[in-house]
Design a protein around this motif. Structure first.
Motif, mmCIF file in Angstrom:
data_model
loop_
_atom_site.group_PDB
_atom_site.id
_atom_site.type_symbol
_atom_site.label_atom_id
_atom_site.label_comp_id
_atom_site.label_asym_id
_atom_site.label_seq_id
_atom_site.Cartn_x
_atom_site.Cartn_y
_atom_site.Cartn_z
ATOM 1 N N PHE A 114 0.865 -1.185 0.000
ATOM 2 C CA PHE A 114 0.000 0.000 0.000
ATOM 3 C C PHE A 114 0.893 1.224 0.000
ATOM 4 C CE2 PHE A 114 -3.272 2.524 2.704
ATOM 5 C CZ PHE A 114 -3.881 3.032 1.562
ATOM 6 N N SER B 192 1.942 0.165 9.035
ATOM 7 C CA SER B 192 0.693 0.059 8.280
ATOM 8 C C SER B 192 -0.234 1.217 8.614
ATOM 9 C CB SER B 192 -0.003 -1.265 8.620
ATOM 10 O OG SER B 192 -1.307 -1.289 8.065
ATOM 11 N N CYS C 31 -3.312 1.067 7.139
ATOM 12 C CA CYS C 31 -4.597 0.470 6.774
ATOM 13 C C CYS C 31 -5.263 -0.092 8.023
ATOM 14 C CB CYS C 31 -4.373 -0.633 5.741
ATOM 15 S SG CYS C 31 -5.876 -1.518 5.247
ATOM 16 N N CYS D 73 -10.598 -0.387 5.990
ATOM 17 C CA CYS D 73 -9.543 -0.758 5.042
ATOM 18 C C CYS D 73 -9.179 -2.239 5.158
ATOM 19 C CB CYS D 73 -8.306 0.108 5.275
ATOM 20 S SG CYS D 73 -6.908 -0.260 4.175
ATOM 21 N N PHE E 176 -8.716 3.932 -0.351
ATOM 22 C CA PHE E 176 -8.307 4.436 0.958
ATOM 23 C C PHE E 176 -7.127 5.405 0.846
ATOM 24 C CE2 PHE E 176 -10.343 0.329 1.525
ATOM 25 C CZ PHE E 176 -11.367 0.668 2.410
ATOM 26 N N TRP F 139 -2.540 0.463 -4.738
ATOM 27 C CA TRP F 139 -2.152 -0.862 -4.286
ATOM 28 C C TRP F 139 -1.478 -1.587 -5.446
ATOM 29 C CZ3 TRP F 139 -3.361 -2.417 0.785
ATOM 30 C CH2 TRP F 139 -4.234 -1.559 1.480
#
Length: 205
Positions: free
Chosen positions: A90, A98, A100, A104, A167, A171
């Protein structure tokens, strides 16, 4: 006459006492019956408490990555988890952490691990590490990129999440060098076209 009155009174009193005693006896029997019924209800399986998933993790344990390997797919050589599902990075993740979370991780489940992830075929073991998420779980990381799967990749080798913007960032599938693969998918092999040898022979006309 007085004797008869006293006798009648005594008999009436005796009858009243007998009625009271009978009532007491009936009341006790009803209570026992109710208690017995209550015991049956308590023993019924329908009243047993259901187990509460209080200890369920925020991410499905079935998403644990286990081993990271390299497989050849539509974008060339790329990382997959122990079940053969494509792993993604990501672009919003910074400083080996992270970003996310919440909704997410529903679409992009983190590649969770217990302990140290295993380096499979084609993977550089020194690039395979972990990062600790905000909930305390360990997520596999490759070349500093936390790894994820994609919810819509239901079969091994699928890459439906490639080049999606969700988000707040892109990706991408991950190369064995730990970099985002941004090139278009490889074209179909020419061997998949119909061979001239399969045409109808002129002698058949």
């Amino acid at each position: 006459m007085r004797i008869n009155t006293r006798t009648a009174a005594a008999l009436a009193a005796a009858a009243l006492c007998a009625g009271v005693l009978a009532g007491c006896s009936d009341s006790g029997s009803g209570s026992a019956s109710k208690e017995e019924a209550a015991d049956f209800v308590a023993a019924s399986p329908t009243t047993s408490p259901t187990s509460s998933p209080t200890s369920s993790p925020s991410v499905n344990p079935s998403e644990e990555v286990g081993k990271v390997s390299v497989k050849t797919g539509p974008f060339g050589k790329m990382l997959v988890n122990g079940r053969g599902h494509t792993l993604y990075l990501f672009e919003a993740d910074k400083a080996k952490k992270s970003t996310c979370s919440g909704d997410c991780i529903v679409d992009w489940p983190p590649a969770l691990v217990k302990g140290t992830p295993q380096a499979g075929t084609g993977v550089k073991a020194d690039l395979l590490t972990t990062t600790t998420r905000s909930d305390g779980t360990k997520q596999a990381m490759y070349n500093g990129h936390p790894l994820y799967t994609f919810r819509e990749d239901t079969k091994p080798g699928e890459t439906k999440g490639q080049d999606l913007t969700q988000f707040g960032a892109k990706w991408f599938v991950v190369s064995p060098e730990g970099k985002a693969i941004t090139t278009p998918p490889q074209s179909a092999s020419p061997t998949s076209t119909t061979s001239p040898s399969t045409s109808v022979s002129p002698s058949a006309s």
